[in-house]
Motif scaffolding. Structure first.
Motif, PDB file in Angstrom:
ATOM      1  N   ALA A 259       0.881  -1.153   0.000  1.00 40.99           N
ATOM      2  CA  ALA A 259       0.000   0.000   0.000  1.00 40.99           C
ATOM      3  C   ALA A 259       0.932   1.220   0.000  1.00 40.99           C
ATOM      4  O   ALA A 259       2.158   1.053   0.005  1.00 40.99           O
ATOM      5  CB  ALA A 259      -0.929  -0.015   1.208  1.00 40.99           C
ATOM      6  N   TYR A 260       0.373   2.410   0.049  1.00 42.45           N
ATOM      7  CA  TYR A 260       1.208   3.575  -0.229  1.00 42.45           C
ATOM      8  C   TYR A 260       1.069   4.628   0.861  1.00 42.45           C
ATOM      9  O   TYR A 260      -0.022   4.844   1.406  1.00 42.45           O
ATOM     10  CB  TYR A 260       0.849   4.128  -1.612  1.00 42.45           C
ATOM     11  CG  TYR A 260       1.145   3.082  -2.658  1.00 42.45           C
ATOM     12  CD1 TYR A 260       2.403   2.994  -3.237  1.00 42.45           C
ATOM     13  CD2 TYR A 260       0.204   2.096  -2.958  1.00 42.45           C
ATOM     14  CE1 TYR A 260       2.717   1.965  -4.120  1.00 42.45           C
ATOM     15  CE2 TYR A 260       0.499   1.060  -3.835  1.00 42.45           C
ATOM     16  CZ  TYR A 260       1.767   1.002  -4.418  1.00 42.45           C
ATOM     17  OH  TYR A 260       2.080  -0.029  -5.271  1.00 42.45           O
ATOM     18  N   ASP A 261       2.193   5.269   1.187  1.00 42.11           N
ATOM     19  CA  ASP A 261       2.125   6.349   2.163  1.00 42.11           C
ATOM     20  C   ASP A 261       1.777   7.645   1.447  1.00 42.11           C
ATOM     21  O   ASP A 261       1.562   7.664   0.232  1.00 42.11           O
ATOM     22  CB  ASP A 261       3.412   6.439   2.987  1.00 42.11           C
ATOM     23  CG  ASP A 261       4.606   6.936   2.183  1.00 42.11           C
ATOM     24  OD1 ASP A 261       4.422   7.445   1.051  1.00 42.11           O
ATOM     25  OD2 ASP A 261       5.740   6.824   2.689  1.00 42.11           O
ATOM     26  N   GLU A 262       1.732   8.754   2.199  1.00 40.54           N
ATOM     27  CA  GLU A 262       1.229   9.988   1.584  1.00 40.54           C
ATOM     28  C   GLU A 262       2.190  10.577   0.549  1.00 40.54           C
ATOM     29  O   GLU A 262       1.804  11.431  -0.238  1.00 40.54           O
ATOM     30  CB  GLU A 262       0.849  11.023   2.663  1.00 40.54           C
ATOM     31  CG  GLU A 262       1.984  11.425   3.559  1.00 40.54           C
ATOM     32  CD  GLU A 262       1.509  12.245   4.776  1.00 40.54           C
ATOM     33  OE1 GLU A 262       0.312  12.257   5.075  1.00 40.54           O
ATOM     34  OE2 GLU A 262       2.381  12.868   5.399  1.00 40.54           O
TER      35      GLU A 262
ATOM     36  N   ASN B 146       3.446   8.554  -1.632  1.00 39.20           N
ATOM     37  CA  ASN B 146       3.362   7.503  -2.650  1.00 39.20           C
ATOM     38  C   ASN B 146       4.493   6.490  -2.614  1.00 39.20           C
ATOM     39  O   ASN B 146       4.738   5.777  -3.583  1.00 39.20           O
ATOM     40  CB  ASN B 146       3.267   8.098  -4.073  1.00 39.20           C
ATOM     41  CG  ASN B 146       1.911   8.729  -4.301  1.00 39.20           C
ATOM     42  OD1 ASN B 146       0.914   8.281  -3.726  1.00 39.20           O
ATOM     43  ND2 ASN B 146       1.876   9.757  -5.122  1.00 39.20           N
ATOM     44  N   ASN B 147       5.170   6.408  -1.475  1.00 34.97           N
ATOM     45  CA  ASN B 147       6.146   5.330  -1.302  1.00 34.97           C
ATOM     46  C   ASN B 147       5.396   4.045  -0.962  1.00 34.97           C
ATOM     47  O   ASN B 147       4.451   4.062  -0.172  1.00 34.97           O
ATOM     48  CB  ASN B 147       7.106   5.651  -0.157  1.00 34.97           C
ATOM     49  CG  ASN B 147       7.918   6.898  -0.444  1.00 34.97           C
ATOM     50  OD1 ASN B 147       8.494   7.045  -1.517  1.00 34.97           O
ATOM     51  ND2 ASN B 147       7.921   7.817   0.512  1.00 34.97           N
TER      52      ASN B 147
ATOM     53  N   VAL C 219       4.656   0.624   0.851  1.00 36.61           N
ATOM     54  CA  VAL C 219       4.859   0.104   2.200  1.00 36.61           C
ATOM     55  C   VAL C 219       4.396  -1.352   2.212  1.00 36.61           C
ATOM     56  O   VAL C 219       3.370  -1.691   1.616  1.00 36.61           O
ATOM     57  CB  VAL C 219       4.029   0.921   3.226  1.00 36.61           C
ATOM     58  CG1 VAL C 219       4.156   0.336   4.631  1.00 36.61           C
ATOM     59  CG2 VAL C 219       4.454   2.389   3.209  1.00 36.61           C
TER      60      VAL C 219
ATOM     61  N   MET D   3      -6.280   3.883  -5.022  1.00 37.36           N
ATOM     62  CA  MET D   3      -4.988   3.392  -4.517  1.00 37.36           C
ATOM     63  C   MET D   3      -5.053   3.274  -3.000  1.00 37.36           C
ATOM     64  O   MET D   3      -5.446   4.211  -2.312  1.00 37.36           O
ATOM     65  CB  MET D   3      -3.895   4.372  -4.922  1.00 37.36           C
ATOM     66  CG  MET D   3      -2.533   3.968  -4.427  1.00 37.36           C
ATOM     67  SD  MET D   3      -1.212   4.756  -5.362  1.00 37.36           S
ATOM     68  CE  MET D   3      -1.168   6.364  -4.644  1.00 37.36           C
ATOM     69  N   ALA D   4      -4.707   2.106  -2.487  1.00 32.52           N
ATOM     70  CA  ALA D   4      -4.774   1.881  -1.040  1.00 32.52           C
ATOM     71  C   ALA D   4      -3.653   2.638  -0.343  1.00 32.52           C
ATOM     72  O   ALA D   4      -2.475   2.441  -0.630  1.00 32.52           O
ATOM     73  CB  ALA D   4      -4.681   0.391  -0.741  1.00 32.52           C
ATOM     74  N   LYS D   5      -4.045   3.527   0.557  1.00 34.37           N
ATOM     75  CA  LYS D   5      -3.069   4.307   1.329  1.00 34.37           C
ATOM     76  C   LYS D   5      -3.012   3.752   2.748  1.00 34.37           C
ATOM     77  O   LYS D   5      -4.035   3.335   3.297  1.00 34.37           O
ATOM     78  CB  LYS D   5      -3.537   5.767   1.393  1.00 34.37           C
ATOM     79  CG  LYS D   5      -3.561   6.452   0.033  1.00 34.37           C
ATOM     80  CD  LYS D   5      -2.292   7.217  -0.186  1.00 34.37           C
ATOM     81  CE  LYS D   5      -2.409   8.080  -1.442  1.00 34.37           C
ATOM     82  NZ  LYS D   5      -1.221   8.895  -1.654  1.00 34.37           N
ATOM     83  N   ILE D   6      -1.840   3.818   3.332  1.00 35.19           N
ATOM     84  CA  ILE D   6      -1.686   3.300   4.688  1.00 35.19           C
ATOM     85  C   ILE D   6      -2.131   4.337   5.722  1.00 35.19           C
ATOM     86  O   ILE D   6      -2.257   5.527   5.424  1.00 35.19           O
ATOM     87  CB  ILE D   6      -0.228   2.902   4.989  1.00 35.19           C
ATOM     88  CG1 ILE D   6       0.690   4.147   4.984  1.00 35.19           C
ATOM     89  CG2 ILE D   6       0.262   1.880   3.979  1.00 35.19           C
ATOM     90  CD1 ILE D   6       2.001   3.929   5.673  1.00 35.19           C
ATOM     91  N   ASN D   7      -2.362   3.869   6.920  1.00 36.25           N
ATOM     92  CA  ASN D   7      -2.532   4.730   8.080  1.00 36.25           C
ATOM     93  C   ASN D   7      -1.165   5.346   8.364  1.00 36.25           C
ATOM     94  O   ASN D   7      -0.251   4.689   8.878  1.00 36.25           O
ATOM     95  CB  ASN D   7      -3.011   3.894   9.268  1.00 36.25           C
ATOM     96  CG  ASN D   7      -3.105   4.697  10.546  1.00 36.25           C
ATOM     97  OD1 ASN D   7      -2.614   5.826  10.646  1.00 36.25           O
ATOM     98  ND2 ASN D   7      -3.734   4.105  11.552  1.00 36.25           N
ATOM     99  N   GLN D   8      -1.034   6.618   8.005  1.00 39.24           N
ATOM    100  CA  GLN D   8       0.255   7.303   8.061  1.00 39.24           C
ATOM    101  C   GLN D   8       0.809   7.383   9.492  1.00 39.24           C
ATOM    102  O   GLN D   8       2.019   7.517   9.689  1.00 39.24           O
ATOM    103  CB  GLN D   8       0.054   8.711   7.471  1.00 39.24           C
ATOM    104  CG  GLN D   8       1.304   9.489   7.173  1.00 39.24           C
ATOM    105  CD  GLN D   8       2.019   9.015   5.913  1.00 39.24           C
ATOM    106  OE1 GLN D   8       1.467   8.286   5.085  1.00 39.24           O
ATOM    107  NE2 GLN D   8       3.269   9.416   5.774  1.00 39.24           N
TER     108      GLN D   8
ATOM    109  N   LYS E 125       3.821   5.377  10.753  1.00 41.68           N
ATOM    110  CA  LYS E 125       5.199   5.814  10.498  1.00 41.68           C
ATOM    111  C   LYS E 125       5.794   6.578  11.673  1.00 41.68           C
ATOM    112  O   LYS E 125       6.993   6.791  11.744  1.00 41.68           O
ATOM    113  CB  LYS E 125       5.247   6.676   9.237  1.00 41.68           C
ATOM    114  CG  LYS E 125       4.848   5.911   7.981  1.00 41.68           C
ATOM    115  CD  LYS E 125       5.453   6.522   6.747  1.00 41.68           C
ATOM    116  CE  LYS E 125       6.253   5.497   5.982  1.00 41.68           C
ATOM    117  NZ  LYS E 125       7.005   6.063   4.873  1.00 41.68           N
TER     118      LYS E 125
END
Lengths: 411, 411
Positions: free
Chosen positions: A270-273, A275-276, A278, B1-6, B9
């Protein structure tokens, strides 16, 4: 000043099964002599198979001796169970899943409820409609649902994928951008399945759009037809996009014992904010190690016995028993001219309510006239209106009696 | 696009005990002949008492017969256990708690981790420092922590209440507005307690400021001194402001069996965004019924056996065993001139590291020179720097051996 999570105010009424139980209890109180048969909640009734009982007793004995006592175990589950899972449920079917991609828990309801925590709060969630209410309610609680729109019986920000007789219960791909997609096959509540071709469309869609599919496969053990996929990982590329949930509840009668597992492949991103990418497996591992302390050792030993030769044979008999019930219900009700779905690869029979009745109207009629508790289709979503769910988990005697009583219904 | 729970981090390194385990495994791999004694993680080592074993076996047998088989139970726990809890742990001590204020679960780590979900995301959280990491990390994951400030080893939006020898480990009331206050007594990691007078200050503060106190009482069974409060509800008005967490893990050796409970009194209120009062018990009930499927029936039967006359006597012996270990460690280490705290009403000994060493520095010295694994105080928060935690849960033999080995340390 302590403020509440305001999202809870958006939840509608009580949890579906609590409302069903409330009406059931009221009816029994008002009619103490009525012999009510429950084909409502999807709960098993047969005792635990002997191999599992033996496994549980042995584990209890281990806990009685200092030399074999077990305290905290790995939050992810013991290797003996993880290895049994991957060998039997995956590798034996040609699917390469590693032990560190499997997380044992105390239940799939917890896992499918908790999984959303590791994703962004602004994720757009898609669910089939009808749907197991936990997928929706847990996203309401988290704040992803938007407001409840009473006229539609839907939440404004959730993308619903209608499944009904008109589309053979096959959901269409979303017509707007979504991030997380909940799929459940064999389906609760409809009892229907997706073919490999249909499931492949979802995997391809998720790969193309970088979505994550949350694939609930709690009823996999009930699949009878050869060409129905038993795991989403049978589909090429699914490990890049899908989390799979499995449970011993329905497979081995563990609803009161509590054991399930979740597969999060290392390939899944999935992607961080920024767009990396994870690795989602690491997020779930962090979630579980921080908020969960592992499934009971005794329970895990019981679950491992499911994979012994005796366990497998005994569980096959359990499934056969329930699926014979399903056949009895399916054929008995169809013979009355009621349109039925499911019940072939799943312990659920999904019927079209006669005479165009509403789901709750039919619930009340079935309860008052036939003393049968089922589950109103609309409780699973607006597309379930006019449908009704019966389960194959009753005793044989009650199942046969229930089918007979259907003949007494007056419209 | 699936985004993670930031927010994930923002989490620092791995979970404390995972890092301890990593260093332990590395040392063992490098020194395969070293006999390493673990007084690190707070995990019990004595087998389950006979009464509990008997209860577990009986429950397994019930699951083997259709007539006594149990499927899904109440998410809140079975009445037989709820009633045993309120009668023995509350009513017998003059505290009026009702069965519908108690929620049985599979562990306090889950409950103290999940409880924050029912409160607003902009709640200001206060924790003692040092602190059980789960309170902080679960709020980081939810997004309440603000950013991690490396120089301070703290999160910017969390209010830390330092506890150290200088203030006799008694936290001062917060000097800024807070909403949720985590307290743990007997304390993990320091092993220290609060008097009724000190605890009353917190209850009064919470009532005056409409805060909620999240009171973790997992070590209550270890209290030896008469005037130490065994429940926060011994304090007048606490039912209006406090949720209490209890566990069978340390009380009855259930770390591998998994059973705990949470008390949410009906009087406890929090507020919605229009400042209307909301009954918190109903929120937690909704959370548990939606995301949890109840604790294993077998486990609950084992937990109920804790309250039988035999169970009580056997558990008292277990606690006595560990508390004798605590005394051996406490007195043995103090005799070497090391300053020690705790260990009187709790199974934890909190020592001031000799020669002003850092916590991790002392961890490595203790591991390499004495082959003892403990837990670095700084792992529990910045105010734990220069402290170190030992647990009384080892075997008697290992406990005595560990104290002897302390004499071998070279500074």
């Amino acid at each position: 000043m302590a403020k509440i999570n305001q999202n809870y105010k958006k939840l509608q009424g009580s949890y579906l099964f609590a409302e069903v139980a409330r009406r059931r209890v009221k009816f029994i109180n008002d009619n103490p002599n009525a012999e009510v048969i429950s084909l409502g909640i999807g709960d098993v009734t047969r005792p635990l198979p002997e191999a599992i009982i033996t496994g549980l007793h042995a584990a209890v004995n281990e806990m009685a001796e200092a030399s074999s006592f077990r305290g905290y175990g790995p939050e992810q589950g013991y290797d003996f169970l993880l290895n049994a899972i991957i060998e039997n449920d995956y590798q034996a079917r040609g699917i390469d899943i590693k032990a560190n991609e499997v997380f044992v828990s105390d239940g799939s309801k917890c896992d499918v409820g908790n999984i959303q925590e590791i994703f962004s709060l602004d994720s757009v969630v898609a669910v089939t409609d009808p749907v197991y209410p936990v997928y929706v309610d847990t996203n309401v609680m988290a704040g992803r649902s938007g407001d409840y729109v009473k006229d539609l019986n839907r939440y404004s920000n959730i993308v619903y994928l209608p499944c009904h007789a008109g589309n053979h219960f096959i959901p269409a791909l979303p017509d707007k951008k979504v991030d997380l997609i909940y799929l459940c096959y064999p389906n609760n509540p409809t009892g229907m399945t997706l073919s490999k071709e249909e499931l492949k469309k979802w995997v391809d869609y998720a790969r193309a759009n970088k979505c994550v599919i949350l694939y609930d496969s709690a009823y996999e053990a009930y699949i009878q037809e050869k060409d129905v996929p038993r795991s989403i990982y049978e589909i090429e590329g699914a490990k890049e996009v899908a989390i799979e949930f499995r449970s011993f509840s329905k497979t081995a009668g563990f609803t009161g014992v509590r054991c399930a597992y979740t597969v999060v492949p290392k390939e899944l991103l999935a992607y961080d904010e920024d767009n990396n990418a994870v690795v989602v497996n690491e997020l779930w591992n962090r979630r579980q190690t921080t908020k969960f302390n592992g499934c009971s050792y005794i329970t895990q030993k019981g679950a491992a016995a499911v994979y012994s030769p005796e366990g497998k044979a005994q569980i096959a008999k359990l499934v056969e028993h329930y699926m014979t019930n399903a056949k009895i219900i399916r054929e008995g009700i169809a013979a009355l001219g009621i349109e039925v779905f499911g019940g072939i690869n799943a312990p659920y029979i999904w019927l079209k309510t006669p005479e165009g009745m509403g789901s709750w109207e039919f619930f009340d009629k079935l309860l008052t006239q036939a003393h049968i508790v089922g589950t109103p289709g609309v409780g699973f979503g607006q597309s379930g209106e006019g449908y009704f769910r019966l389960t194959a988990f009753g005793s044989r005697e009650n199942t046969e009696k229930a089918v007979e009583r259907f003949q007494n219904l007056r419209f």
